[in-house]
Scaffold this active site. Structure first.
Site, PDB file in Angstrom:
ATOM      1  CE  LYS A  10      15.575   5.135  -1.958  1.00 43.06           C
ATOM      2  NZ  LYS A  10      14.566   5.231  -1.255  1.00 43.06           N
ATOM      3  CE  LYS A  31       7.960  -0.673   1.053  1.00 44.43           C
ATOM      4  NZ  LYS A  31       7.209  -1.979   1.848  1.00 44.43           N
ATOM      5  CG  ASN A  68      -2.043  -0.934   1.081  1.00 42.65           C
ATOM      6  OD1 ASN A  68      -2.777  -0.752  -0.277  1.00 42.65           O
ATOM      7  ND2 ASN A  68      -2.383  -1.729   1.860  1.00 42.65           N
ATOM      8  CG  ASN A  69       5.393   2.821   0.686  1.00 38.45           C
ATOM      9  OD1 ASN A  69       5.347   3.793  -0.507  1.00 38.45           O
ATOM     10  ND2 ASN A  69       6.034   2.874   1.719  1.00 38.45           N
ATOM     11  CG  PHE A 129       9.370   6.606   0.726  1.00 37.81           C
ATOM     12  CD1 PHE A 129      10.355   6.260  -0.359  1.00 37.81           C
ATOM     13  CD2 PHE A 129       8.932   5.661   1.569  1.00 37.81           C
ATOM     14  CE1 PHE A 129      10.700   4.921  -0.633  1.00 37.81           C
ATOM     15  CE2 PHE A 129       9.385   4.293   1.400  1.00 37.81           C
ATOM     16  CZ  PHE A 129      10.190   3.951   0.206  1.00 37.81           C
ATOM     17  N   GLY A 130       9.722   8.191   3.896  1.00 38.28           N
ATOM     18  CA  GLY A 130      10.433   7.575   4.922  1.00 38.28           C
ATOM     19  C   GLY A 130      11.755   8.392   5.447  1.00 38.28           C
ATOM     20  CG  ASP A 133       8.485  -5.929   6.047  1.00 34.52           C
ATOM     21  OD1 ASP A 133       7.534  -4.888   5.831  1.00 34.52           O
ATOM     22  OD2 ASP A 133       8.747  -5.978   7.319  1.00 34.52           O
ATOM     23  CG  ASP A 182      14.528   8.003   0.885  1.00 33.59           C
ATOM     24  OD1 ASP A 182      15.247   7.050   1.254  1.00 33.59           O
ATOM     25  OD2 ASP A 182      13.903   8.010   0.169  1.00 33.59           O
ATOM     26  CG  HIS A 239      17.341  -0.125   0.475  1.00 36.49           C
ATOM     27  ND1 HIS A 239      17.827   0.764   0.604  1.00 36.49           N
ATOM     28  CD2 HIS A 239      15.822  -0.242   0.646  1.00 36.49           C
ATOM     29  CE1 HIS A 239      16.886   1.874   0.418  1.00 36.49           C
ATOM     30  NE2 HIS A 239      15.748   1.084   0.974  1.00 36.49           N
TER      31      HIS A 239
HETATM   32  P1  ITT Z   1       3.769  -1.906   2.744  1.00 32.41           P
HETATM   33  O1  ITT Z   1       3.835  -2.623   3.987  1.00 32.41           O
HETATM   34  O2  ITT Z   1       2.415  -1.769   2.162  1.00 32.41           O
HETATM   35  O3  ITT Z   1       4.638  -2.423   1.752  1.00 32.41           O
HETATM   36  P2  ITT Z   1       5.083  -0.064   4.453  1.00 32.41           P
HETATM   37  O4  ITT Z   1       5.254   1.466   4.315  1.00 32.41           O
HETATM   38  O5  ITT Z   1       4.119  -0.390   5.492  1.00 32.41           O
HETATM   39  O6  ITT Z   1       4.323  -0.472   3.195  1.00 32.41           O
HETATM   40  P3  ITT Z   1       7.347  -1.386   5.334  1.00 32.41           P
HETATM   41  O7  ITT Z   1       6.416  -2.195   6.456  1.00 32.41           O
HETATM   42  O8  ITT Z   1       8.209  -2.267   4.598  1.00 32.41           O
HETATM   43  O9  ITT Z   1       6.457  -0.488   4.198  1.00 32.41           O
HETATM   44  O10 ITT Z   1       7.960  -0.150   6.134  1.00 32.41           O
HETATM   45  C1  ITT Z   1       8.963   0.067   5.939  1.00 32.41           C
HETATM   46  C2  ITT Z   1       9.193   1.647   6.367  1.00 32.41           C
HETATM   47  O11 ITT Z   1      10.701   1.955   6.248  1.00 32.41           O
HETATM   48  C3  ITT Z   1       8.302   2.536   5.388  1.00 32.41           C
HETATM   49  O12 ITT Z   1       7.236   3.165   5.980  1.00 32.41           O
HETATM   50  C4  ITT Z   1       9.343   3.870   5.453  1.00 32.41           C
HETATM   51  O13 ITT Z   1       9.211   4.567   6.809  1.00 32.41           O
HETATM   52  C5  ITT Z   1      10.737   3.215   5.468  1.00 32.41           C
HETATM   53  N1  ITT Z   1      11.403   2.796   4.308  1.00 32.41           N
HETATM   54  C6  ITT Z   1      11.269   1.775   3.640  1.00 32.41           C
HETATM   55  N2  ITT Z   1      12.142   1.763   2.447  1.00 32.41           N
HETATM   56  C7  ITT Z   1      12.572   2.894   2.436  1.00 32.41           C
HETATM   57  C8  ITT Z   1      13.512   3.737   1.687  1.00 32.41           C
HETATM   58  O14 ITT Z   1      13.756   3.264   0.591  1.00 32.41           O
HETATM   59  N3  ITT Z   1      13.803   4.945   1.959  1.00 32.41           N
HETATM   60  C9  ITT Z   1      13.580   5.475   3.170  1.00 32.41           C
HETATM   61  N4  ITT Z   1      12.508   4.816   4.035  1.00 32.41           N
HETATM   62  C10 ITT Z   1      12.071   3.594   3.694  1.00 32.41           C
END
Ligand code: ITT
Length: 197
Positions: free
Chosen positions: A174, A15, A11-12, A151-152, A71, A154, A179
């Site tokens: 990026k 991603k 749901n992200n 996002f997140g 994940d 970054d 990863h």
């Molecule tokens: P889904 O489970 O629906 O895929 P989510 O956002 O909950 O979406 P995750 O459980 O994998 O995904 O959460 C990982 C978190 O880590 C995400 O919400 C970001 O805050 C962070 N994150 C993941 N990938 C990242 C990236 O490439 N750069 C920066 N932060 C990232």
């Protein structure tokens, strides 16, 4: 490789954008929104591997189609691997990126060791069988946010080999370190092998 379709169990939206940017022609990645699926996928486990399996399995059971999930966690050395599997909900169930960053910087205040890594685990379900792929990007956590891209976490992560945060990079930049890109490269190789002949 003949044209194949894969549902991406996330749901992200960030991603989806990142993964679509590195997937070659011949593989069509379909988001949950495009597949008409609107559910909050559970992430109840204590490891990235188990949560990735949970997400792909839930969507596979729902659709009976080939699919994958991922994940990702930010593993910080001085915090003994945290936020890790809790990265999305580090500051609470509302999954707020800014609140997560604030909590991370607070917990690292005065800490000299800023080393960390992003770790992505992809779970592919292909013809009812599961395959997993890992991608790791090592780097450093900054003392303050820099850049507004991505996002997140970054804006506070500098990958080894660069002096920019991911938040200061274009998507293509990026992808030189990411990863996620590394895990997707393994996914693509596996799909090419599975569909060869
Ligand atoms: P889904 O489970 O629906 O895929 P989510 O956002 O909950 O979406 P995750 O459980 O994998 O995904 O959460 C990982 C978190 O880590 C995400 O919400 C970001 O805050 C962070 N994150 C993941 N990938 C990242 C990236 O490439 N750069 C920066 N932060 C990232």
């Amino acid at each position: 490789m003949s044209s194949i379709q894969l549902i991406f169990a996330t749901n992200n939206a960030n991603k989806v954008i990142e993964i679509q940017s590195v997937i070659p022609e011949g593989i069509q990645v379909i988001s949950l929104a495009e597949a008409g699926i609107n559910i909050d996928i559970p992430e109840p486990h204590n490891s990235l591997e188990a949560n990735a399996t949970e997400k792909s399995t839930v969507i596979h059971q729902l659709t009976n189609k080939n699919c994958f999930s991922e994940d990702t966690g930010l593993e910080v050395t001085a915090l003994h691997g945290e936020p890790g599997v809790k990265s999305a909900r580090y500051a609470g169930d509302h999954k707020n990126f800014n609140a997560n960053i604030d909590k991370l910087l607070l917990n690292l205040q005065g800490e000299k060791n800023r080393t960390a890594q992003f770790r992505t685990v992809i779970s592919l379900i292909w013809d009812d069988k599961e395959y997993q792929f890992e991608g790791i990007c090592k780097g450093q956590i900054t003392h303050e946010t820099r850049g507004t891209n991505g996002f997140g976490y970054d804006a506070v992560f500098i990958p080894d080999g660069s002096d920019k945060t991911f938040g200061e990079m274009s998507l293509d930049e990026k992808n030189e370190y990411s990863h996620r890109k590394k895990a997707v490269a393994k996914l693509i190789s596996c799909l090419q092998a599975l569909t060869a002949n």
